[in-house]
Design a protein around this motif. Sequence first.
Motif: not given
Length: 179
Positions: A75-79, A141-154, A157-165
């Motif tokens: 959890c701390r790693a995701k934050l 396990d994941h970090i999600y991305l919600i677009d400015p219109l309120g749609n869950l879209m992305l 992966p678990k233990d995501a690489d911040p550079r690629r994010m």
Amino acid sequence: MLAIAALCLAPFIAALIAYYYWQPQGGMNYGELIPAQPLSDLPLRQLDQRAVSLSAFRGKWILLQLDTAECAAPCRAKLYSMRQVRLAQGREMERVERVWLILDEAPLETLLMREYDGTRMLRASGSPLIAEFPPKGGARDHIYLIDPLGNLMLRFPKDADPRRMRKDLSRLLRASRIG
């Protein structure tokens, strides 16, 4: 004459063969694209018990994670990743909001709240909103991305690489005219 015709048709035939038989395996995005679905505008609670909903952040891109108040190492790693990805956007970082949906009613550590100041920490225990996140692989396990219109879209992966994010988010911010 046949040689000239063959020479003119060769690029066309090569393009057809490449189109139908040679499909590239990788995509440009690191995160897994989810069919865009609008999230319900259900009420959540801030840490001070005031009501808020995700629509309060409309117009901004939202990096969102779901986890318990205990907030173990993953959890701390995701934050941390969410904070760093937002900071890496430079002058565009104001277009990105970080949200942590807390899945229980346990108290948070004061040090944790200070360390990730600026992250919107919202209580979502018992909220039907949690069921709207894809269960595949475990929603926590994941970090999600919600677009400015309120749609869950992305979903990253678990233990995501911040550079690629960061690259995914930079590409979206550059292409987007909203948010």
